[in-house]
Motif scaffolding. Structure first.
Motif, PDB file in Angstrom:
ATOM      1  N   MET A  27      54.354  49.092  47.415  1.00 52.22           N
ATOM      2  CA  MET A  27      52.956  48.679  47.274  1.00 52.22           C
ATOM      3  C   MET A  27      52.385  49.098  45.916  1.00 52.22           C
ATOM      4  O   MET A  27      51.158  49.046  45.719  1.00 52.22           O
ATOM      5  N   ALA A  28      53.240  49.491  44.982  1.00 53.73           N
ATOM      6  CA  ALA A  28      52.747  49.813  43.636  1.00 53.73           C
ATOM      7  C   ALA A  28      52.039  48.579  43.078  1.00 53.73           C
ATOM      8  O   ALA A  28      52.476  47.447  43.286  1.00 53.73           O
ATOM      9  N   LEU A  29      50.942  48.813  42.378  1.00 55.04           N
ATOM     10  CA  LEU A  29      50.220  47.690  41.769  1.00 55.04           C
ATOM     11  C   LEU A  29      50.846  47.469  40.394  1.00 55.04           C
ATOM     12  O   LEU A  29      50.427  48.053  39.413  1.00 55.04           O
ATOM     13  N   SER A  30      51.869  46.636  40.361  1.00 50.22           N
ATOM     14  CA  SER A  30      52.702  46.540  39.158  1.00 50.22           C
ATOM     15  C   SER A  30      52.246  45.454  38.195  1.00 50.22           C
ATOM     16  O   SER A  30      52.777  45.339  37.097  1.00 50.22           O
ATOM     17  N   THR A  31      51.279  44.649  38.621  1.00 52.54           N
ATOM     18  CA  THR A  31      50.836  43.527  37.791  1.00 52.54           C
ATOM     19  C   THR A  31      49.317  43.463  37.877  1.00 52.54           C
ATOM     20  O   THR A  31      48.765  43.512  38.980  1.00 52.54           O
ATOM     21  N   VAL A  32      48.669  43.338  36.719  1.00 50.30           N
ATOM     22  CA  VAL A  32      47.211  43.207  36.765  1.00 50.30           C
ATOM     23  C   VAL A  32      46.808  41.897  36.075  1.00 50.30           C
ATOM     24  O   VAL A  32      47.398  41.515  35.066  1.00 50.30           O
ATOM     25  N   ILE A  33      45.838  41.232  36.684  1.00 51.83           N
ATOM     26  CA  ILE A  33      45.288  40.019  36.052  1.00 51.83           C
ATOM     27  C   ILE A  33      43.849  40.337  35.664  1.00 51.83           C
ATOM     28  O   ILE A  33      42.996  40.605  36.537  1.00 51.83           O
ATOM     29  N   LEU A  34      43.595  40.364  34.373  1.00 55.58           N
ATOM     30  CA  LEU A  34      42.239  40.634  33.885  1.00 55.58           C
ATOM     31  C   LEU A  34      41.522  39.295  33.754  1.00 55.58           C
ATOM     32  O   LEU A  34      41.999  38.382  33.065  1.00 55.58           O
ATOM     33  N   VAL A  35      40.385  39.180  34.434  1.00 53.59           N
ATOM     34  CA  VAL A  35      39.678  37.901  34.466  1.00 53.59           C
ATOM     35  C   VAL A  35      38.458  37.970  33.524  1.00 53.59           C
ATOM     36  O   VAL A  35      37.663  38.922  33.595  1.00 53.59           O
ATOM     37  N   GLY A  36      38.319  36.946  32.671  1.00 54.48           N
ATOM     38  CA  GLY A  36      37.145  36.827  31.791  1.00 54.48           C
ATOM     39  C   GLY A  36      36.947  38.058  30.919  1.00 54.48           C
ATOM     40  O   GLY A  36      37.871  38.555  30.270  1.00 54.48           O
ATOM     41  N   GLU A  37      35.717  38.574  30.944  1.00 55.00           N
ATOM     42  CA  GLU A  37      35.353  39.693  30.061  1.00 55.00           C
ATOM     43  C   GLU A  37      36.136  40.980  30.358  1.00 55.00           C
ATOM     44  O   GLU A  37      36.178  41.892  29.547  1.00 55.00           O
ATOM     45  N   ALA A  38      36.758  41.052  31.539  1.00 55.31           N
ATOM     46  CA  ALA A  38      37.555  42.248  31.878  1.00 55.31           C
ATOM     47  C   ALA A  38      38.749  42.388  30.936  1.00 55.31           C
ATOM     48  O   ALA A  38      39.354  43.463  30.855  1.00 55.31           O
ATOM     49  N   LYS A  39      39.086  41.308  30.222  1.00 56.30           N
ATOM     50  CA  LYS A  39      40.192  41.383  29.257  1.00 56.30           C
ATOM     51  C   LYS A  39      39.936  42.482  28.218  1.00 56.30           C
ATOM     52  O   LYS A  39      40.866  43.055  27.670  1.00 56.30           O
ATOM     53  N   LYS A  40      38.658  42.756  27.960  1.00 55.93           N
ATOM     54  CA  LYS A  40      38.318  43.755  26.928  1.00 55.93           C
ATOM     55  C   LYS A  40      38.657  45.176  27.356  1.00 55.93           C
ATOM     56  O   LYS A  40      38.534  46.101  26.567  1.00 55.93           O
ATOM     57  N   TRP A  41      39.034  45.365  28.617  1.00 54.05           N
ATOM     58  CA  TRP A  41      39.267  46.726  29.120  1.00 54.05           C
ATOM     59  C   TRP A  41      40.688  47.221  28.858  1.00 54.05           C
ATOM     60  O   TRP A  41      41.045  48.357  29.193  1.00 54.05           O
ATOM     61  N   LEU A  42      41.483  46.351  28.252  1.00 52.44           N
ATOM     62  CA  LEU A  42      42.906  46.653  28.090  1.00 52.44           C
ATOM     63  C   LEU A  42      43.146  47.939  27.286  1.00 52.44           C
ATOM     64  O   LEU A  42      43.974  48.776  27.653  1.00 52.44           O
ATOM     65  N   THR A  43      42.403  48.098  26.196  1.00 52.59           N
ATOM     66  CA  THR A  43      42.626  49.278  25.345  1.00 52.59           C
ATOM     67  C   THR A  43      42.363  50.554  26.127  1.00 52.59           C
ATOM     68  O   THR A  43      43.120  51.525  26.047  1.00 52.59           O
ATOM     69  N   GLU A  44      41.303  50.543  26.911  1.00 49.64           N
ATOM     70  CA  GLU A  44      40.980  51.746  27.699  1.00 49.64           C
ATOM     71  C   GLU A  44      42.011  52.003  28.792  1.00 49.64           C
ATOM     72  O   GLU A  44      42.317  53.151  29.120  1.00 49.64           O
ATOM     73  N   LEU A  45      42.563  50.922  29.320  1.00 49.50           N
ATOM     74  CA  LEU A  45      43.609  51.062  30.343  1.00 49.50           C
ATOM     75  C   LEU A  45      44.804  51.799  29.739  1.00 49.50           C
ATOM     76  O   LEU A  45      45.352  52.738  30.327  1.00 49.50           O
ATOM     77  N   VAL A  46      45.168  51.396  28.538  1.00 43.67           N
ATOM     78  CA  VAL A  46      46.307  52.020  27.852  1.00 43.67           C
ATOM     79  C   VAL A  46      46.005  53.497  27.586  1.00 43.67           C
ATOM     80  O   VAL A  46      46.846  54.372  27.810  1.00 43.67           O
ATOM     81  N   GLU A  47      44.793  53.796  27.148  1.00 43.44           N
ATOM     82  CA  GLU A  47      44.430  55.192  26.850  1.00 43.44           C
ATOM     83  C   GLU A  47      44.590  56.077  28.083  1.00 43.44           C
ATOM     84  O   GLU A  47      45.104  57.179  28.017  1.00 43.44           O
ATOM     85  N   ARG A  48      44.142  55.555  29.236  1.00 40.64           N
ATOM     86  CA  ARG A  48      44.251  56.358  30.464  1.00 40.64           C
ATOM     87  C   ARG A  48      45.701  56.576  30.863  1.00 40.64           C
ATOM     88  O   ARG A  48      46.093  57.656  31.303  1.00 40.64           O
ATOM     89  N   ALA A  49      46.503  55.525  30.714  1.00 36.37           N
ATOM     90  CA  ALA A  49      47.920  55.646  31.113  1.00 36.37           C
ATOM     91  C   ALA A  49      48.639  56.670  30.228  1.00 36.37           C
ATOM     92  O   ALA A  49      49.493  57.417  30.690  1.00 36.37           O
ATOM     93  N   LYS A  50      48.227  56.722  28.948  1.00 34.73           N
ATOM     94  CA  LYS A  50      48.845  57.666  27.995  1.00 34.73           C
ATOM     95  C   LYS A  50      48.652  59.115  28.426  1.00 34.73           C
ATOM     96  O   LYS A  50      49.446  59.985  28.097  1.00 34.73           O
ATOM     97  N   ASN A  51      47.550  59.359  29.123  1.00 36.54           N
ATOM     98  CA  ASN A  51      47.227  60.747  29.491  1.00 36.54           C
ATOM     99  C   ASN A  51      48.027  61.279  30.675  1.00 36.54           C
ATOM    100  O   ASN A  51      47.919  62.452  31.015  1.00 36.54           O
ATOM    101  N   LEU A  52      48.755  60.412  31.353  1.00 35.73           N
ATOM    102  CA  LEU A  52      49.508  60.884  32.522  1.00 35.73           C
ATOM    103  C   LEU A  52      50.636  61.804  32.072  1.00 35.73           C
ATOM    104  O   LEU A  52      51.255  61.585  31.019  1.00 35.73           O
ATOM    105  N   ARG A  53      50.899  62.820  32.889  1.00 34.86           N
ATOM    106  CA  ARG A  53      51.944  63.803  32.539  1.00 34.86           C
ATOM    107  C   ARG A  53      53.232  63.488  33.294  1.00 34.86           C
ATOM    108  O   ARG A  53      53.241  63.420  34.527  1.00 34.86           O
ATOM    109  N   VAL A  54      54.290  63.275  32.545  1.00 30.03           N
ATOM    110  CA  VAL A  54      55.597  62.968  33.137  1.00 30.03           C
ATOM    111  C   VAL A  54      56.396  64.261  33.165  1.00 30.03           C
ATOM    112  O   VAL A  54      56.537  64.931  32.139  1.00 30.03           O
ATOM    113  N   ASN A  55      56.899  64.620  34.353  1.00 26.41           N
ATOM    114  CA  ASN A  55      57.647  65.880  34.448  1.00 26.41           C
ATOM    115  C   ASN A  55      58.455  65.873  35.741  1.00 26.41           C
ATOM    116  O   ASN A  55      58.291  64.968  36.579  1.00 26.41           O
TER     117      ASN A  55
END
Ligand code: NAD
Length: 519
Positions: A305-333
């Motif tokens: 049930m992982a949400l492996s695909t996202v569809i950004l609709v309309g103005e939500a396309k602008k949120w991509l950069t912030e999405l990447v920033e948040r993912a970068k902060n995750l700690r892999v260990n």
């Protein structure tokens, strides 16, 4: 209590600390109430995914051992089916308590063998525990139906009865939750059960078997075999097995569904997925971005049930950069390290496959905005780690979109309208889960109604139903007609017997044979 069970388990199968390569310990079979060493000459290594060290070996159960396990289930069935429903309920009531008391120990085994973080492993046990708790309501769940006075002096009623010996074949990604979807539900209905855990993560199932025995389940009501294809073929073909519950990949699931059905068995098969999150521009941005990152990368993306695909609709396309920033902060260990957000993939082959799929996206014209392929985890350099990866400009004809990746990779597609997004989701062959993020009720309602997917979340990224409902993945994500757990689970593990009975007060003996169909 935890220490007590832990030491029992260690002696049952393999010591969990300081395993030296010269004396790798073995996972036992559980046959007729005893944990026994297999006589097999074929063994599969179990690795810690964070280090790739061999931590144990699991046998490919021999034909004679499999036959003995099935015979044990068959022998135990009549008495167990005849045990009062209240007594079976008592076993499960004790079982849920023992699972609670040993939750951390089960989670520790999961992290060791599967790699997920300890917090996530506890969630794995907890979600399985909820199914056990629900199974304790068996006295309501098993109720049949009645219809009095269908004609003069005649009543009609039905019982839900067990099938006999049922079997379960489980995947590696939820070592506790998925076996707990299976044998507690089957057994509380009066069936006996043959379990084949994933050969990569047998530990949690072994401990859960021990706890079930400690809860009072009679010998033979649960048997455990190990292995791969031969064990699976035996389950599909054996005439004494009446029903098969399978969870895993489409390749194995389609095969098991076909082979088991050919042998006249009931089969329910939960399989692969490609779950889409649809983000509307009116969604709560903060909440949505956090939910997307958690649901895409939690458990290193190794959730059906992982949400492996996202569809950004309309103005939500602008949120991509912030999405990447948040993912970068995750700690892999490594999963047992404090603060780890995601652990390793299950095997080096899984890592290679995920990396190749990322590569294919690159070659086929998508853009890799965040690339986790080269990640190094200090102290765990040999682990199967892939860091969070985000690929944008993905199109439905790309290989990375068509295949289930099963790793920490989020694909991003973009559309101008909700209708276009719905079309993409419905054209994808899988129908496991999906989520819409919006603050507009009408939009949420429209999406929920039009999307052809079994489990829909509205501002809920991983909508796995609680056990009073059923797990309802559809299309290529499911084969069979009765789902796991909830009312459907009870239906799967029972057959109806319908009784029509007539008791006349006055003497109304038939004077001649009634040869016409009664009306
Ligand atoms: P898998 O299919 O490789 O293994 C599942 C079980 O099938 C194991 O017990 C394994 O021994 C057996 N098996 C594997 N290959 C086989 C074959 N060719 N023939 C016969 N038996 C075989 O799956 P996995 O890698 O352990 O788990 C990941 C998969 O499971 C993913 O596709 C994921 O989406 C799916 N999954 C689905 C759900 C769901 O509820 N829909 C839940 C969890 C996982």
């Amino acid at each position: 209590r935890i220490l007590q069970v832990s030491s029992k388990v260690n002696s049952i199968w393999y010591p969990l600390s300081s395993v030296s390569s010269s004396s790798v310990s073995t996972v036992k079979l559980f046959i007729d109430g005893k944990f026994v060493e297999s006589k097999s000459d074929k063994w599969i290594d179990i690795h810690n995914p964070a280090t790739n060290e061999v931590i144990g070996r699991v046998p490919e159960t021999t034909k004679a051992e499999m036959d003995a396990a099935i015979a044990s289930c068959k022998r135990a069935f009549p008495a167990w089916a005849d045990t009062s429903v209240l007594s079976r309920q008592q076993v499960l009531l004790r079982y849920q308590q023992l699972i609670k008391e040993n939750l951390k120990e089960i989670a520790r085994l999961i992290t060791l063998e599967q790699g997920k973080t300890l917090a996530d492993a506890e969630g794995d046990v907890f979600r399985g525990l909820q199914v056990v708790e629900h199974a304790c309501s068996v006295t309501s769940l098993l109720l049949g139906e009645t219809m009095p006075s269908i004609t003069k002096d005649m009543d009609l009623y039905s019982y839900r009865l067990p099938l006999g010996v049922c079997a379960g074949i489980a995947p590696f990604n939820f070592p506790a939750m998925i076996p707990l979807w299976m044998f507690p539900m089957a057994m509380v209905c009066g069936n006996t059960f043959l379990m084949k855990p994933s050969e990569r993560v047998p530990g949690a199932t072994m401990l859960l078997a021990k706890l079930l025995q400690d809860s009072g389940a009679p010998d033979g009501t649960l048997n455990i075999i190990h292995g791969q294809h031969e064990a699976v073929n035996c389950i599909c073909d054996h005439p004494d097995i009446k029903a098969i519950s399978f969870v895993g990949s489409n390749q194995a699931g389609e095969y098991i569904f076909e082979r088991g059905s050919r042998h006249g068995k009931r089969v329910q098969a939960n399989m692969g997925a490609k779950n889409h999150g649809v983000v509307m521009p009116d969604a709560n941005k903060e909440n949505t971005l956090n939910q997307l990152v958690g649901a895409a990368f939690g458990a290193a993306g190794q959730r059906c049930m992982a949400l492996s695909t996202v569809i950004l609709v309309g103005e939500a396309k602008k949120w991509l950069t912030e999405l990447v920033e948040r993912a970068k902060n995750l700690r892999v260990n490594a999963g047992n390290q404090p603060g780890a957000d995601l652990g390793p993939l299950i095997t080096p082959q899984a890592k290679e496959r995920v990396c190749n799929l990322i590569d294919s996206g690159n070659k086929e014209g998508a853009s890799i905005l965040l690339d986790g392929r080269k990640i190094k985890v200090k102290g765990y350099e040999n682990g199967n780690f892939v860091g969070p990866t985000i690929i944008s400009n993905v199109k439905p004809n790309m290989t990375c979109y068509k295949e289930e990746i099963f790793g920490p990779v989020l694909l991003v597609l973009e559309t101008d309208t909700l209708d276009e997004a719905i079309k993409i989701v419905n054209e994808n062959p899988y129908g496991n889960g999906t989520a819409i993020f919006t603050t507009n009720g009408a939009t949420a309602r429209k999406y929920s109604h039009l999307v052809d997917v079994g489990q829909v979340g509205v501002n809920v990224p991983i909508p796995v139903p609680l056990p009073m409902f059923s797990f309802t993945g559809s299309r290529a994500s499911f084969r069979g007609d009765t789902n796991f757990y909830g009312k459907q689970g009870i239906q799967f593990y029972t057959q109806l017997k319908t009784i029509t009975s007539q008791w006349k007060e006055e003497d109304a003996t038939l004077s001649s044979p009634a040869v016409a169909m009664p009306t």
